[in-house]
Design an enzyme around this catalytic site. Sequence first.
Site: not given
Ligand code: PGA
Length: 251
Positions: A10-12, A97, A173, A228-229
Amino acid sequence: MRRRPLIVGNWKMHKTIAETRALLRELRAAPLPPGVEVVVAPPFTALPAAREELREGTIELGAQTMHQANHGPYTGEISPVMLHELGVRWVILGHSERRAYFSETDDAVAHKVRAALAHGITPIVAVGETATEHEEHATLTRVTLQARAAFAGLAPEDVGRCVVAYEPIWAIGSGLVEEPAGANAVIGSIRAAVEGLEQTRMLYGGSMKGENAAALLAQPEIDGGLIGGASLQAASFLAIVEAARARAQTP
Ligand code: PGA
């Protein structure tokens, strides 16, 4: 039936088109472990370029959200028809989010799940508790409510076509990660709460990294990760994909 491991990036709101091409070229150059399904979800603007980069190879394309209608007066939104046209076959729905900053409700998630399925797009439904709910031991109440709402009224065979991601909000995160056994127990409870989830892939998300992925993916209920990250760099993402190799080989 064995559930195939699934790792989703998930690159956001990260990566321009040029950066998307560069990262996908790195990912494509790496040999992926057989039996592990890999999906990346870049921002909307980079989806056409991502599709071009992923034309050869096995990495699949996802989106980070979508609207439930096919078209209409919804300024700024993107529909399942538009995503499908771009080769998108996965969509993350109800990410915390989206719920926290963009007012995405359980009801909207339920509509989006149906719309995605109707267009041949696999929903990845995210559920998770806040830090306060976690401290108050309200995790199971929160996540089972979210899962029941997302799949309300859906036939069990359609529920079985979805994916669920359990993401404790306090772990996203933050560098904090749920204990593997704890995450396993929560995911098991979600699975038991909704008919049809028995064979659904259930992911863990929240600070999943190369260093902790193997322990999480060794748990019987955890079929993969929503990352994510660590999905923003090839090396850290590939380390997690590699950690899923053992699970793919488990009979
Ligand atoms: P993170 O994010 O790996 O940066 O904790 C996961 C996500 O929000 O899907």
